[in-house]
Each structure stands twice: as C-alpha cells, then as structure tokens.
Design a protein around this motif. Structure first.
Motif, PDB file in Angstrom:
ATOM      1  N   VAL A 290     -28.592 -53.884 -31.296  1.00 49.25           N
ATOM      2  CA  VAL A 290     -28.551 -53.277 -32.622  1.00 49.25           C
ATOM      3  C   VAL A 290     -29.168 -51.888 -32.517  1.00 49.25           C
ATOM      4  CG1 VAL A 290     -30.737 -54.316 -33.355  1.00 49.25           C
ATOM      5  CG2 VAL A 290     -29.054 -53.607 -35.072  1.00 49.25           C
ATOM      6  N   TYR A 291     -28.639 -50.977 -33.318  1.00 49.08           N
ATOM      7  CA  TYR A 291     -29.063 -49.587 -33.252  1.00 49.08           C
ATOM      8  C   TYR A 291     -29.553 -49.104 -34.616  1.00 49.08           C
ATOM      9  CZ  TYR A 291     -26.076 -49.861 -29.125  1.00 49.08           C
ATOM     10  OH  TYR A 291     -25.491 -50.233 -27.936  1.00 49.08           O
ATOM     11  N   LEU A 292     -30.372 -48.079 -34.579  1.00 47.33           N
ATOM     12  CA  LEU A 292     -30.754 -47.386 -35.796  1.00 47.33           C
ATOM     13  C   LEU A 292     -30.683 -45.887 -35.510  1.00 47.33           C
ATOM     14  CD1 LEU A 292     -31.737 -47.799 -38.737  1.00 47.33           C
ATOM     15  CD2 LEU A 292     -34.058 -47.418 -37.871  1.00 47.33           C
ATOM     16  N   GLN A 293     -29.664 -45.249 -36.065  1.00 47.91           N
ATOM     17  CA  GLN A 293     -29.533 -43.808 -35.956  1.00 47.91           C
ATOM     18  C   GLN A 293     -30.336 -43.181 -37.081  1.00 47.91           C
ATOM     19  OE1 GLN A 293     -27.853 -41.836 -33.617  1.00 47.91           O
ATOM     20  NE2 GLN A 293     -28.901 -40.154 -34.672  1.00 47.91           N
ATOM     21  N   MET A 294     -31.270 -42.332 -36.723  1.00 49.38           N
ATOM     22  CA  MET A 294     -32.157 -41.717 -37.704  1.00 49.38           C
ATOM     23  C   MET A 294     -31.972 -40.205 -37.670  1.00 49.38           C
ATOM     24  SD  MET A 294     -35.604 -43.994 -37.123  1.00 49.38           S
ATOM     25  CE  MET A 294     -35.944 -43.266 -35.526  1.00 49.38           C
ATOM     26  N   ASN A 295     -31.479 -39.665 -38.764  1.00 51.48           N
ATOM     27  CA  ASN A 295     -31.267 -38.231 -38.879  1.00 51.48           C
ATOM     28  C   ASN A 295     -32.180 -37.643 -39.951  1.00 51.48           C
ATOM     29  OD1 ASN A 295     -29.133 -38.457 -36.988  1.00 51.48           O
ATOM     30  ND2 ASN A 295     -27.644 -38.820 -38.615  1.00 51.48           N
ATOM     31  N   SER A 296     -32.300 -36.333 -39.946  1.00 49.82           N
ATOM     32  CA  SER A 296     -33.117 -35.630 -40.947  1.00 49.82           C
ATOM     33  C   SER A 296     -34.490 -36.282 -41.084  1.00 49.82           C
ATOM     34  CB  SER A 296     -32.392 -35.626 -42.297  1.00 49.82           C
ATOM     35  OG  SER A 296     -31.131 -35.015 -42.198  1.00 49.82           O
ATOM     36  N   LEU A 297     -35.121 -36.509 -39.976  1.00 53.25           N
ATOM     37  CA  LEU A 297     -36.402 -37.221 -39.984  1.00 53.25           C
ATOM     38  C   LEU A 297     -37.475 -36.425 -40.710  1.00 53.25           C
ATOM     39  CD1 LEU A 297     -36.210 -38.719 -36.429  1.00 53.25           C
ATOM     40  CD2 LEU A 297     -36.654 -40.029 -38.503  1.00 53.25           C
ATOM     41  N   LYS A 298     -38.342 -37.173 -41.374  1.00 54.04           N
ATOM     42  CA  LYS A 298     -39.436 -36.596 -42.141  1.00 54.04           C
ATOM     43  C   LYS A 298     -40.763 -37.082 -41.573  1.00 54.04           C
ATOM     44  CE  LYS A 298     -36.637 -36.868 -46.374  1.00 54.04           C
ATOM     45  NZ  LYS A 298     -36.586 -37.402 -47.761  1.00 54.04           N
ATOM     46  N   VAL A 299     -41.803 -36.355 -41.874  1.00 59.48           N
ATOM     47  CA  VAL A 299     -43.131 -36.750 -41.405  1.00 59.48           C
ATOM     48  C   VAL A 299     -43.453 -38.170 -41.858  1.00 59.48           C
ATOM     49  CG1 VAL A 299     -45.595 -36.280 -41.624  1.00 59.48           C
ATOM     50  CG2 VAL A 299     -43.984 -34.390 -41.297  1.00 59.48           C
ATOM     51  N   GLU A 300     -43.031 -38.511 -43.054  1.00 57.35           N
ATOM     52  CA  GLU A 300     -43.321 -39.843 -43.599  1.00 57.35           C
ATOM     53  C   GLU A 300     -42.526 -40.967 -42.942  1.00 57.35           C
ATOM     54  OE1 GLU A 300     -42.500 -37.081 -45.315  1.00 57.35           O
ATOM     55  OE2 GLU A 300     -41.188 -37.545 -47.020  1.00 57.35           O
ATOM     56  N   ASP A 301     -41.616 -40.636 -42.029  1.00 59.95           N
ATOM     57  CA  ASP A 301     -40.917 -41.662 -41.252  1.00 59.95           C
ATOM     58  C   ASP A 301     -41.740 -42.116 -40.049  1.00 59.95           C
ATOM     59  OD1 ASP A 301     -37.891 -39.833 -41.830  1.00 59.95           O
ATOM     60  OD2 ASP A 301     -38.530 -41.685 -42.832  1.00 59.95           O
TER      61      ASP A 301
END
Length: 116
Positions: free
Chosen positions: A79-90
């Motif tokens: 399973v994958y999680l593509q994370m874009n436009s990451l923020k400090v709160e991530d």
C-alpha cells in the motif's frame, strides 16, 4: 509471521512530496482493508487515509484531502501514500494498518519531517 514494513519517510521542505510504501507479508493482503495513520509528537494517533481491500473505495482526513493519495497493489502486497504539498503540520510518524474484521496489524512506522 505477519510483517508490515513502512518505508519512504524522510526530511522534506514545505511544499515538497514524499511517497510512503508499506510492504505486507505473512497474511492474505488482498482480503484486508489498509490504512495510514500518523502520530505527531505529543498528540494522539490519527487516521490519515484508508482504502478497501479491492481498492474501490478510499477516504481521507479533511486535513489531507486533495494533497494525499492512498493506493494499493495487491499483486505486490503493498500500500502506498503519495503525499504532495507537504506542510510543517504533516510532520509525524506514519504507520500503516491492515484490518479484516476484528483482526488488525500495525507496522513499526516511518518518520516524516517537514521543515525548511
């Protein structure tokens, strides 16, 4: 032996992207719903995204909608999680979870840090 092994975490600048992977073994992956959770320092673990066993339905936390995408490859037991436009709160430790009824398994987690 059941194993869920997350990978792909690291340090990224705000606005950047990461792709997390969770490789499963020791159980019949295609029968399990999969999800990603995260736990920031001093906070409770929270659901980020989930996908059904066949991949036909997904849902996301409001905080990541439009930025994160969960997907799975049942042939690869991953399973994958593509994370874009990451923020400090991530910033958090990200865990994958497998669920089938009352049975669930957790991975050991991978650290994602978003900082300039």
């Amino acid at each position: 032996q059941v194993r869920l092994v997350e990978s792909g975490g690291g340090l990224v600048q705000p606005g950047g992207s990461l792709r997390l992977s969770c490789a499963a073994s020791g159980f019949t992956f295609r029968y399990y719903g999969m999800s990603w959770y995260r736990q920031a320092s001093g906070k409770e673990r929270e659901l980020v995204a989930a996908i059904t066993s066949a991949g036909g339905y997904t849902n996301y936390a409001d905080s990541v909608k439009g930025r994160f995408t969960i997907s799975r490859d049942n042939a690869m037991n991953t399973v994958y999680l593509q994370m874009n436009s990451l923020k400090v709160e991530d910033t958090a430790v990200y865990y994958c979870k497998a669920v089938n009824g009352a049975t669930n398994y957790w991975g050991q987690g991978t650290q994602v840090s978003v900082s300039s």
